[in-house]
Design a protein around this motif. Structure first.
Motif, PDB file in Angstrom:
ATOM      1  N   MET A  80       6.756 117.504  83.037  1.00 58.86           N
ATOM      2  CA  MET A  80       7.078 118.865  83.451  1.00 58.86           C
ATOM      3  C   MET A  80       5.946 119.834  83.137  1.00 58.86           C
ATOM      4  O   MET A  80       5.859 120.912  83.710  1.00 58.86           O
ATOM      5  CB  MET A  80       8.364 119.327  82.756  1.00 58.86           C
ATOM      6  CG  MET A  80       9.581 118.500  83.124  1.00 58.86           C
ATOM      7  SD  MET A  80       9.903 118.484  84.903  1.00 58.86           S
ATOM      8  CE  MET A  80      10.282 120.221  85.179  1.00 58.86           C
ATOM      9  N   LYS A  81       5.055 119.474  82.238  1.00 54.25           N
ATOM     10  CA  LYS A  81       3.954 120.371  81.897  1.00 54.25           C
ATOM     11  C   LYS A  81       2.782 120.224  82.868  1.00 54.25           C
ATOM     12  O   LYS A  81       1.872 121.039  82.837  1.00 54.25           O
ATOM     13  CB  LYS A  81       3.475 120.075  80.481  1.00 54.25           C
ATOM     14  CG  LYS A  81       4.528 120.366  79.411  1.00 54.25           C
ATOM     15  CD  LYS A  81       3.987 120.067  78.024  1.00 54.25           C
ATOM     16  CE  LYS A  81       5.043 120.349  76.946  1.00 54.25           C
ATOM     17  NZ  LYS A  81       4.549 120.050  75.590  1.00 54.25           N
ATOM     18  N   ALA A  82       2.766 119.145  83.653  1.00 54.10           N
ATOM     19  CA  ALA A  82       1.658 118.908  84.581  1.00 54.10           C
ATOM     20  C   ALA A  82       2.116 119.235  85.989  1.00 54.10           C
ATOM     21  O   ALA A  82       2.705 118.399  86.669  1.00 54.10           O
ATOM     22  CB  ALA A  82       1.195 117.459  84.480  1.00 54.10           C
ATOM     23  N   PHE A  83       1.915 120.494  86.355  1.00 49.12           N
ATOM     24  CA  PHE A  83       2.243 120.928  87.705  1.00 49.12           C
ATOM     25  C   PHE A  83       0.956 121.331  88.414  1.00 49.12           C
ATOM     26  O   PHE A  83       0.632 122.509  88.518  1.00 49.12           O
ATOM     27  CB  PHE A  83       3.200 122.111  87.685  1.00 49.12           C
ATOM     28  CG  PHE A  83       4.616 121.764  87.352  1.00 49.12           C
ATOM     29  CD1 PHE A  83       5.554 122.752  87.160  1.00 49.12           C
ATOM     30  CD2 PHE A  83       5.019 120.444  87.249  1.00 49.12           C
ATOM     31  CE1 PHE A  83       6.872 122.415  86.856  1.00 49.12           C
ATOM     32  CE2 PHE A  83       6.321 120.118  86.963  1.00 49.12           C
ATOM     33  CZ  PHE A  83       7.277 121.108  86.752  1.00 49.12           C
ATOM     34  N   PRO A  84       0.186 120.385  88.842  1.00 50.21           N
ATOM     35  CA  PRO A  84      -1.055 120.773  89.509  1.00 50.21           C
ATOM     36  C   PRO A  84      -0.745 121.458  90.836  1.00 50.21           C
ATOM     37  O   PRO A  84       0.250 121.168  91.493  1.00 50.21           O
ATOM     38  CB  PRO A  84      -1.767 119.436  89.704  1.00 50.21           C
ATOM     39  CG  PRO A  84      -0.680 118.417  89.760  1.00 50.21           C
ATOM     40  CD  PRO A  84       0.387 118.915  88.856  1.00 50.21           C
ATOM     41  N   ASP A  85      -1.577 122.360  91.150  1.00 50.10           N
ATOM     42  CA  ASP A  85      -1.445 123.042  92.446  1.00 50.10           C
ATOM     43  C   ASP A  85      -1.994 122.145  93.538  1.00 50.10           C
ATOM     44  O   ASP A  85      -3.159 121.760  93.523  1.00 50.10           O
ATOM     45  CB  ASP A  85      -2.200 124.375  92.432  1.00 50.10           C
ATOM     46  CG  ASP A  85      -1.625 125.337  91.398  1.00 50.10           C
ATOM     47  OD1 ASP A  85      -0.408 125.248  91.142  1.00 50.10           O
ATOM     48  OD2 ASP A  85      -2.412 126.145  90.854  1.00 50.10           O
ATOM     49  N   PHE A  86      -1.133 121.803  94.444  1.00 54.44           N
ATOM     50  CA  PHE A  86      -1.605 121.011  95.587  1.00 54.44           C
ATOM     51  C   PHE A  86      -0.841 121.460  96.826  1.00 54.44           C
ATOM     52  O   PHE A  86       0.276 121.983  96.747  1.00 54.44           O
ATOM     53  CB  PHE A  86      -1.401 119.514  95.336  1.00 54.44           C
ATOM     54  CG  PHE A  86       0.042 119.108  95.141  1.00 54.44           C
ATOM     55  CD1 PHE A  86       0.850 118.772  96.228  1.00 54.44           C
ATOM     56  CD2 PHE A  86       0.597 119.084  93.875  1.00 54.44           C
ATOM     57  CE1 PHE A  86       2.171 118.411  96.028  1.00 54.44           C
ATOM     58  CE2 PHE A  86       1.919 118.721  93.687  1.00 54.44           C
ATOM     59  CZ  PHE A  86       2.714 118.378  94.762  1.00 54.44           C
ATOM     60  N   GLU A  87      -1.411 121.219  97.921  1.00 54.26           N
ATOM     61  CA  GLU A  87      -0.806 121.550  99.213  1.00 54.26           C
ATOM     62  C   GLU A  87      -0.739 120.299 100.054  1.00 54.26           C
ATOM     63  O   GLU A  87      -1.689 119.524 100.111  1.00 54.26           O
ATOM     64  CB  GLU A  87      -1.628 122.616  99.951  1.00 54.26           C
ATOM     65  CG  GLU A  87      -1.657 123.968  99.242  1.00 54.26           C
ATOM     66  CD  GLU A  87      -2.433 125.002 100.046  1.00 54.26           C
ATOM     67  OE1 GLU A  87      -2.932 124.626 101.125  1.00 54.26           O
ATOM     68  OE2 GLU A  87      -2.536 126.142  99.565  1.00 54.26           O
ATOM     69  N   LEU A  88       0.406 120.138 100.716  1.00 57.22           N
ATOM     70  CA  LEU A  88       0.553 118.973 101.581  1.00 57.22           C
ATOM     71  C   LEU A  88      -0.157 119.237 102.901  1.00 57.22           C
ATOM     72  O   LEU A  88       0.000 120.316 103.495  1.00 57.22           O
ATOM     73  CB  LEU A  88       2.026 118.693 101.850  1.00 57.22           C
ATOM     74  CG  LEU A  88       2.878 118.315 100.619  1.00 57.22           C
ATOM     75  CD1 LEU A  88       4.320 118.062 101.044  1.00 57.22           C
ATOM     76  CD2 LEU A  88       2.314 117.093  99.938  1.00 57.22           C
ATOM     77  N   PRO A  89      -0.916 118.305 103.361  1.00 59.78           N
ATOM     78  CA  PRO A  89      -1.568 118.504 104.664  1.00 59.78           C
ATOM     79  C   PRO A  89      -0.552 118.433 105.791  1.00 59.78           C
ATOM     80  O   PRO A  89       0.577 117.941 105.614  1.00 59.78           O
ATOM     81  CB  PRO A  89      -2.562 117.343 104.710  1.00 59.78           C
ATOM     82  CG  PRO A  89      -1.997 116.299 103.809  1.00 59.78           C
ATOM     83  CD  PRO A  89      -1.270 117.046 102.736  1.00 59.78           C
ATOM     84  N   ASP A  90      -0.965 118.930 106.918  1.00 59.62           N
ATOM     85  CA  ASP A  90      -0.073 118.947 108.086  1.00 59.62           C
ATOM     86  C   ASP A  90       0.326 117.549 108.526  1.00 59.62           C
ATOM     87  O   ASP A  90       1.385 117.356 109.149  1.00 59.62           O
ATOM     88  CB  ASP A  90      -0.755 119.682 109.248  1.00 59.62           C
ATOM     89  CG  ASP A  90      -0.998 121.151 108.915  1.00 59.62           C
ATOM     90  OD1 ASP A  90      -0.268 121.672 108.036  1.00 59.62           O
ATOM     91  OD2 ASP A  90      -1.927 121.736 109.495  1.00 59.62           O
ATOM     92  N   SER A  91      -0.468 116.572 108.191  1.00 58.91           N
ATOM     93  CA  SER A  91      -0.195 115.200 108.644  1.00 58.91           C
ATOM     94  C   SER A  91       1.043 114.624 107.982  1.00 58.91           C
ATOM     95  O   SER A  91       1.576 113.604 108.412  1.00 58.91           O
ATOM     96  CB  SER A  91      -1.395 114.292 108.359  1.00 58.91           C
ATOM     97  OG  SER A  91      -1.680 114.279 106.960  1.00 58.91           O
ATOM     98  N   THR A  92       1.534 115.299 106.924  1.00 57.17           N
ATOM     99  CA  THR A  92       2.690 114.760 106.216  1.00 57.17           C
ATOM    100  C   THR A  92       4.008 115.304 106.739  1.00 57.17           C
ATOM    101  O   THR A  92       5.065 114.948 106.236  1.00 57.17           O
ATOM    102  CB  THR A  92       2.596 115.096 104.721  1.00 57.17           C
ATOM    103  OG1 THR A  92       2.589 116.512 104.549  1.00 57.17           O
ATOM    104  CG2 THR A  92       1.320 114.513 104.112  1.00 57.17           C
ATOM    105  N   SER A  93       3.962 116.196 107.730  1.00 52.97           N
ATOM    106  CA  SER A  93       5.198 116.846 108.196  1.00 52.97           C
ATOM    107  C   SER A  93       6.183 115.848 108.772  1.00 52.97           C
ATOM    108  O   SER A  93       7.381 115.923 108.504  1.00 52.97           O
ATOM    109  CB  SER A  93       4.856 117.927 109.235  1.00 52.97           C
ATOM    110  OG  SER A  93       4.148 117.331 110.326  1.00 52.97           O
ATOM    111  N   ASP A  94       5.700 114.913 109.543  1.00 57.09           N
ATOM    112  CA  ASP A  94       6.580 113.915 110.145  1.00 57.09           C
ATOM    113  C   ASP A  94       6.285 112.506 109.645  1.00 57.09           C
ATOM    114  O   ASP A  94       6.894 111.539 110.131  1.00 57.09           O
ATOM    115  CB  ASP A  94       6.441 113.938 111.679  1.00 57.09           C
ATOM    116  CG  ASP A  94       6.884 115.269 112.271  1.00 57.09           C
ATOM    117  OD1 ASP A  94       7.836 115.840 111.719  1.00 57.09           O
ATOM    118  OD2 ASP A  94       6.255 115.704 113.246  1.00 57.09           O
ATOM    119  N   ALA A  95       5.391 112.392 108.704  1.00 59.06           N
ATOM    120  CA  ALA A  95       4.985 111.055 108.237  1.00 59.06           C
ATOM    121  C   ALA A  95       5.913 110.555 107.142  1.00 59.06           C
ATOM    122  O   ALA A  95       6.500 111.336 106.392  1.00 59.06           O
ATOM    123  CB  ALA A  95       3.552 111.096 107.722  1.00 59.06           C
TER     124      ALA A  95
END
Length: 430
Positions: A80-95
């Motif tokens: 719970m202490k490791a919440f790195p900031d990341f963003e999902l790429p668009d390729s993961t929307s339907d993958a």
């Protein structure tokens, strides 16, 4: 849909929130009308249980696994202490699955069935590199260990083989030098062991044959020396008998008695009950009887002096050693002088463990060529037996005592000759 995973926020604003649990919800259908929902069944799952499962997904050290909803909000994390900031790429929307990386991390994405959630695992690239290095180091370490163990095994095996070959080679060199040394019998049953067994058998046979040959050679040598020894005195006996005959014709009966008595004593010592080695006392008696007979023959013109100390009298010496030398002193030395008279003196001294008997005469001596011939054992004497008699003395001394013993000569023309006879210090028990 049979069941669905959901968080407390998905249950609506009127739901009493429970932050320690996640829910698995299933609809309850009307048994009379399956299209009509009459209720919902909810099962609470503790977050700690799911968090333990997420931690098991972290196969790389310091990696983290997250559950996210369709709005990319973190629902639950392995840490719970490791919440790195990341963003999902668009390729993961339907993958269903996806993977990507940036400068620091590597991401694994997988959509969870029967829910709106997804699972994302974040792996630090430096950990991947570190683990790969650790794996490489471990493999190298194992390779070194395996190589070392293999080398030790190979060395021990090769040493076991080469050691025996080296021993066999060394022993074969010893055989070339005349040293017949067998190898230990416990040398294995392989080809090299067979070679060693064959070598030991060969050494045993060679040693046996050498002993037999040496024994046969000693017997032959002894027979030859005895044959030569038996040739020393016949001419002396012939001359003595001729002297007795002349004395009988001249009526010298009293002198005949002296000659016969000296001759009998002379040959009694010569026989010595078949012994080849007698005491120095007996040998000097033998020479004394010989000179007595020669003095009767040559009108007492030969003076014989025995100056050997009593302490040497029990020393052992091959019989008929001194008589041929004294005979040479008379025939080639004293009788060569104009007056045909002179002195023979025998002395002795001890040097280290060697007794030196010196037979000196004041005869005519020898020239350089005669002296060289005497040292080389070459005789050109006109008197039968005198030459090979002295040579026989040298051979018998070396046969009994070794090559370091024998005769040496000193002579000067007109002054006389000295013969040095070297023998070891021995007693009857030796």
């Amino acid at each position: 849909m049979k069941y669905i995973w959901c968080s407390p926020s998905d249950m609506g604003p009127n739901h009493v929130s429970d932050s320690s649990s996640l829910y698995v919800v299933r609809s309850i259908l009307d048994p009379n009308d399956y299209l009509k929902t009459i209720g919902r069944l909810r099962m609470d799952v503790q977050k700690e249980v799911l968090q333990t499962m997420l931690k098991k997904a972290n196969v790389v050290k310091n990696s983290s696994t997250f559950l996210i909803d369709n709005n990319h909000q973190v629902i639950l994390a392995s840490d719970m202490k490791a919440f790195p900031d990341f963003e999902l790429p668009d390729s993961t929307s339907d993958a269903v699955t996806a993977q990507w990386q940036n400068d620091n991390n590597y991401y694994l994405y997988r959509a969870l069935p029967s829910s709106q959630w997804s699972m994302v695992t974040v792996i630090p690239l430096n950990e991947v590199v570190q683990q790969s290095r650790q794996l490489r180091n471990d493999l190298l370490f194992m390779l070194v260990i395996v190589t070392a163990v293999t080398y030790v095994i190979a060395y021990l095996f090769s040493f076991s083989v080469t050691r025996r070959i080296t021993q066999l080679t060394r022993r074969l060199r010893d055989v070339q030098n005349g040293n017949f040394i067998a190898l230990a019998q416990t040398q294995g049953t392989d080809e090299i062991g067979e070679l060693i067994s064959t070598y030991n058998y060969m050494i045993e046979q060679i040693s046996r044959l050498n002993k037999e040959q040496y024994k046969l050679g000693q017997e032959v040598k002894s027979a030859e020396l005895k044959a030569l020894q038996s040739q020393i005195n016949p001419h002396f006996l012939y001359n003595t008998l001729d002297l007795i005959n002349w004395m009988a014709d001249s009526g010298m009966n009293a002198d005949i008695k002296k000659v016969v008595k000296a001759l009998s004593r002379f040959y009694k010592v010569s026989l010595s009950n078949g012994k080849d080695v007698i005491t120095l006392r007996e040998e000097l008696q033998h020479v004394t009887f010989y000179v007595q007979i020669q003095n009767i023959r040559y009108e007492n013109k030969i003076t014989f002096e025995n100056l050997v100390p009593d302490e040497f009298m029990d020393n052992r010496i091959p019989k008929i050693t001194l008589q041929p030398i004294v005979e040479n002193a008379i025939l080639h030395g004293i009788l060569g002088k104009p007056g045909r008279e002179g002195t023979i003196r025998i002395t002795a001294y001890l040097e280290a463990d060697t007794i030196h008997l010196v037979v000196a005469d004041d005869g005519i001596g020898m020239g350089d060529q005669q002296l060289q011939d005497a040292r080389a054992g070459i005789s050109k004497s006109r008197h039968s037996g005198s030459g090979y008699g002295v040579k026989n003395v040298t051979e018998r001394l070396q046969h009994h005592f070794g090559p370091s013993f024998g005769l040496t000569y000193e002579s000067k023309w007109g002054e006389g000759t000295k013969v040095n006879i070297s023998i070891p210090v021995t007693r009857e028990e030796d």
